[in-house]
Scaffold this active site. Structure first.
Site: not given
Ligand code: ZN
Length: 367
Positions: A193, A240
């Site tokens: 990511e 997240d």
């Molecule tokens: Zn990050």
């Protein structure tokens, strides 16, 4: 091409119908069931090498040893404790601006649980899709990324562990009664990511971009309900930057605000019931009453983007503002706020239980 296009449109229509159906049939958990969602603090103890979280509090950069250690942790946990979850890998390689011509491995891992009738006929279950990234940023050297996203990965492992026996009971009951629903769940642990140098369209989201490309080019059998694995995603819930105290997670998308409201309602009810631990100034999910006119066209760039651009409905559970420790050496286990970590884990479990319609499953199946 035309036939595929039509099938895609049909798939999208079916998904819309299923979403609408789900919104109507969604069974709230009772107060009693919410209070029964227990949590063993040892799972999130940052010093417990047998727990869910501690083994992930290492550097996890693609192409390094830490990446493999994290992968082994996930796979060993599911194979040892949750063998009914089907594991699959989606692998790609790529170069990055920081690593020259060397091809780095980006390896997404998917753990899926479906009722037997959907295993027998692939592509017939819609899938609640719970997502976090497990890679860590290459810089600063030694960066751990406890909120980004070791803790969210551990929360998803905990969710799988908590609902596993209940799903077995639910589907046994359906098998006996003949009233089957085609609802499954998958946990997607994404790689790559993070940007290696600077966040751009090509230097970020290596894993999620590869996964969307593969899934949209993997048509399911003609007798399936869904056109392809992208189409099978009933809701993409991305966790997240979770684990710091006092989080604020806005509702980003009007199209999935109804799902955000369900999660916010769960948080509110659990807090009122004394089933959560943190004592924040305001709710983690404080946008419950956001009005349609208040939605803007802005979002936080993250792993959901390649999916969102293909029409997948997204619930993005990310804090704005970002945690103070964001992308610093302080984003480590010691700086996690454990009551907040526990609360997010419980809220995620409750949301998943409601989605999977586990309200009426015997509470003895709770772990
Ligand atoms: Zn990050």
């Amino acid at each position: 091409m035309v036939r595929i296009f039509n099938a895609g449109v049909l798939g999208a229509c079916i998904r819309s119908l299923l979403l609408a159906n789900r919104a109507l049939s969604y069974t709230e958990l009772s107060d009693e069931r919410l209070k029964q969602i227990a949590l063993d603090p040892a799972d999130f103890d940052i010093h417990n090498s047998n727990g869910l979280l501690a083994p992930l509090l290492i550097t996890r950069v693609p192409g390094t040893e830490g990446q493999v250690v994290a992968q082994n942790h996930f796979v060993n946990f599911f194979s040892s404790h949750l063998p009914l979850w089907q594991v699959s890998w989606q692998n790609s390689t790529g170069t990055t601006p920081a690593t020259g011509s060397r091809e780095l491995p980006f390896q997404n891992i998917i753990f899926k649980r479906e009722p037997q009738w959907c295993i027998d006929r692939p592509g017939t279950c819609g899938l609640l899709t719970l997502v976090a990234h497990y890679d860590s940023k290459i810089a600063p050297e030694g960066f751990i990324g406890a909120t980004d996203s070791a803790a969210p990965c551990a929360m998803l492992m905990y969710t799988a562990k908590t609902i596993d026996a209940q799903l077995t009971k639910l589907w046994e009951g359906m098998e006996a009664s003949g009233e089957r629903s085609n609802v499954g769940v998958q946990i997607v642990l994404l790689d790559g990511e993070e940007a290696f140098v600077t966040w751009t369209a090509t230097d970020s989201l290596y894993g999620s971009r590869a996964l969307t490309t593969e899934w949209e080019n993997s048509p399911l059998p003609g007798v399936a309900t869904y056109h392809d694995p992208m189409d099978q995603i009933s809701l993409f819930v991305l966790l997240d930057l979770l684990g710091s105290a006092g989080p604020k997670v806005p509702s980003y998308f009007q199209s999935t605000h109804w799902a955000y409201r369900r999660m916010a309602q769960i948080e509110k009810r659990m807090r009122e019931l004394g089933a959560l631990e943190a004592t924040p100034m305001s709710a983690f999910l404080s946008d419950h009453d956001k009005q349609p006119s208040a939605f803007t066209k802005s979002w936080v760039s993250d792993d959901h983007e390649p999916f969102m651009h293909k029409g997948v409905p997204i619930l993005h559970i990310i804090t704005t503002p970002f945690p103070l420790v964001w992308h610093t050496m302080d984003d480590d286990g010691d700086h996690l706020d454990m009551p907040t970590v526990h609360d997010w884990a419980k809220i995620t479990v409750a949301f998943t239980m409601e989605w999977m319609d586990l309200m009426n499953v015997s509470s003895t199946a709770m772990t």
